[in-house]
Design a protein around this motif. Structure first.
Motif, PDB file in Angstrom:
ATOM      1  N   ASN A  80      16.416   7.974   2.999  1.00 16.53           N
ATOM      2  CA  ASN A  80      16.611   9.418   2.903  1.00 16.53           C
ATOM      3  C   ASN A  80      15.976   9.910   1.606  1.00 16.53           C
ATOM      4  O   ASN A  80      16.626   9.991   0.565  1.00 16.53           O
ATOM      5  CB  ASN A  80      18.099   9.763   2.951  1.00 16.53           C
ATOM      6  CG  ASN A  80      18.341  11.256   2.982  1.00 16.53           C
ATOM      7  OD1 ASN A  80      17.412  12.048   3.098  1.00 16.53           O
ATOM      8  ND2 ASN A  80      19.600  11.648   2.872  1.00 16.53           N
ATOM      9  N   LYS A  81      14.690  10.192   1.682  1.00 19.44           N
ATOM     10  CA  LYS A  81      13.941  10.651   0.520  1.00 19.44           C
ATOM     11  C   LYS A  81      12.925  11.688   0.978  1.00 19.44           C
ATOM     12  O   LYS A  81      12.854  12.019   2.158  1.00 19.44           O
ATOM     13  CB  LYS A  81      13.269   9.480  -0.181  1.00 19.44           C
ATOM     14  CG  LYS A  81      12.409   8.613   0.721  1.00 19.44           C
ATOM     15  CD  LYS A  81      11.940   7.367   0.007  1.00 19.44           C
ATOM     16  CE  LYS A  81      11.190   6.480   0.970  1.00 19.44           C
ATOM     17  NZ  LYS A  81      10.782   5.216   0.381  1.00 19.44           N
ATOM     18  N   ASP A  82      12.146  12.191   0.075  1.00 22.55           N
ATOM     19  CA  ASP A  82      11.117  13.176   0.419  1.00 22.55           C
ATOM     20  C   ASP A  82       9.885  12.484   0.991  1.00 22.55           C
ATOM     21  O   ASP A  82       9.661  11.298   0.774  1.00 22.55           O
ATOM     22  CB  ASP A  82      10.720  13.986  -0.819  1.00 22.55           C
ATOM     23  CG  ASP A  82      11.810  14.958  -1.244  1.00 22.55           C
ATOM     24  OD1 ASP A  82      12.648  15.323  -0.398  1.00 22.55           O
ATOM     25  OD2 ASP A  82      11.831  15.347  -2.424  1.00 22.55           O
ATOM     26  N   ASN A  83       9.094  13.259   1.716  1.00 25.56           N
ATOM     27  CA  ASN A  83       7.805  12.807   2.246  1.00 25.56           C
ATOM     28  C   ASN A  83       7.926  11.649   3.236  1.00 25.56           C
ATOM     29  O   ASN A  83       7.111  10.719   3.221  1.00 25.56           O
ATOM     30  CB  ASN A  83       6.847  12.438   1.115  1.00 25.56           C
ATOM     31  CG  ASN A  83       6.586  13.613   0.207  1.00 25.56           C
ATOM     32  OD1 ASN A  83       6.403  14.743   0.667  1.00 25.56           O
ATOM     33  ND2 ASN A  83       6.586  13.381  -1.088  1.00 25.56           N
ATOM     34  N   ILE A  84       8.934  11.697   4.093  1.00 20.05           N
ATOM     35  CA  ILE A  84       9.117  10.624   5.062  1.00 20.05           C
ATOM     36  C   ILE A  84       8.262  10.843   6.305  1.00 20.05           C
ATOM     37  O   ILE A  84       7.844  11.960   6.605  1.00 20.05           O
ATOM     38  CB  ILE A  84      10.604  10.447   5.460  1.00 20.05           C
ATOM     39  CG1 ILE A  84      11.140  11.703   6.161  1.00 20.05           C
ATOM     40  CG2 ILE A  84      11.451  10.052   4.279  1.00 20.05           C
ATOM     41  CD1 ILE A  84      12.540  11.527   6.733  1.00 20.05           C
ATOM     42  N   ARG A  85       8.040   9.762   6.989  1.00 21.06           N
ATOM     43  CA  ARG A  85       7.418   9.772   8.309  1.00 21.06           C
ATOM     44  C   ARG A  85       8.558   9.465   9.277  1.00 21.06           C
ATOM     45  O   ARG A  85       9.155   8.394   9.207  1.00 21.06           O
ATOM     46  CB  ARG A  85       6.316   8.731   8.380  1.00 21.06           C
ATOM     47  CG  ARG A  85       5.187   9.023   7.387  1.00 21.06           C
ATOM     48  CD  ARG A  85       4.222   7.872   7.266  1.00 21.06           C
ATOM     49  NE  ARG A  85       3.451   7.736   8.495  1.00 21.06           N
ATOM     50  CZ  ARG A  85       2.965   6.576   8.940  1.00 21.06           C
ATOM     51  NH1 ARG A  85       3.189   5.465   8.281  1.00 21.06           N
ATOM     52  NH2 ARG A  85       2.273   6.536  10.050  1.00 21.06           N
ATOM     53  N   LEU A  86       8.872  10.402  10.159  1.00 14.46           N
ATOM     54  CA  LEU A  86      10.041  10.331  11.018  1.00 14.46           C
ATOM     55  C   LEU A  86       9.637  10.122  12.465  1.00 14.46           C
ATOM     56  O   LEU A  86       8.784  10.834  12.988  1.00 14.46           O
ATOM     57  CB  LEU A  86      10.840  11.636  10.887  1.00 14.46           C
ATOM     58  CG  LEU A  86      12.091  11.787  11.740  1.00 14.46           C
ATOM     59  CD1 LEU A  86      13.175  10.812  11.284  1.00 14.46           C
ATOM     60  CD2 LEU A  86      12.605  13.222  11.659  1.00 14.46           C
TER      61      LEU A  86
END
Length: 167
Positions: free
Chosen positions: A8-14
C-alpha cells in the motif's frame, strides 16, 4: 482490506479481479493483486466497487483489468470506470482485456450454440463467474472516450485488448 500492507504505497501497478491461480487464472508479477476473495497471492481483498475505501486518488500508475469488466452490469460498469479514473494518475495506463462479442457470436453462426452460450454468459464456476455485459470495439471505445480516457492501442481478436490512458 489490505492483506499485504507493505504494497500500500504510491505509484502502484494494480491488477483488479486478479482471481485464483488454482483455477488457472494468471496473476501478474510486480502488481498489487486485488480480488473480492482472499485467494492465494491476493494483496488487497475488496469488491472493485469499494476500491476508493482502500486506495487514494491518483495512487496507481497502471491498472490492469483482464476479463473482469464483463462481470459488471452497465450501471456498475460505469461506476468501476469512474473509480479507475479516480485512483489512476494523470496519463496513467489502463490495460483492458475483455471478451469480444463479435467473436462469440461466430459460434452461433456456426451452429455451436453451447459454446456461444458458455463464452457469452461466462463459465459460471462460482457466484462471480457470470458475464453481465458484452463488448465490441465500438462499445469499449465509447465507454472509455466518454469517461476521460484516450486510447493508445487496440486489437481485436477473440478478446479485445486495449491500452488506454487517463486524460
Amino acid at each position: 482490506m489490505w492483506i499485504n500492507q507493505d504494497k500500500n504505497k504510491d505509484n502502484i501497478r494494480l491488477d483488479i479481479g486478479a482471481g485464483d491461480p488454482a483455477t488457472l487464472e494468471l496473476q501478474e508479477k510486480d502488481y498489487v493483486l486485488n480480488d473480492i476473495e482472499p485467494n492465494k497471492g491476493i494483496d488487497l481483498v475488496c469488491d472493485i466497487l469499494d476500491l476508493k475505501k482502500d486506495l487514494k486518488e491518483e495512487q496507481c500508475l497502471e491498472i490492469r483489468a483482464s476479463h473482469i469488466l464483463e462481470h459488471f452490469n452497465k450501471t456498475d460498469l460505469l461506476k468501476v470506470i469512474k473509480i479507475i479514473h479516480f485512483i489512476l494518475k494523470d496519463k496513467g495506463i489502463f490495460n483492458i482485456i475483455v471478451p469480444n462479442l463479435k467473436w462469440q457470436i461466430q459460434f452461433l453462426n456456426n451452429c455451436q450454440d453451447e459454446t456461444a452460450v458458455y463464452y457469452i454468459f461466462g463459465g459460471q464456476l462460482d457466484k462471480y463467474d457470470y458475464h453481465k455485459t458484452g463488448f465490441t470495439v465500438n462499445i469499449l471505445k465509447k465507454l472509455l472516450n466518454d469517461n476521460g480516457f484516450g486510447i493508445s492501442e487496440l486489437t481485436e481478436e477473440s478478446s479485445i485488448k486495449c491500452m488506454a490512458f487517463k486524460i
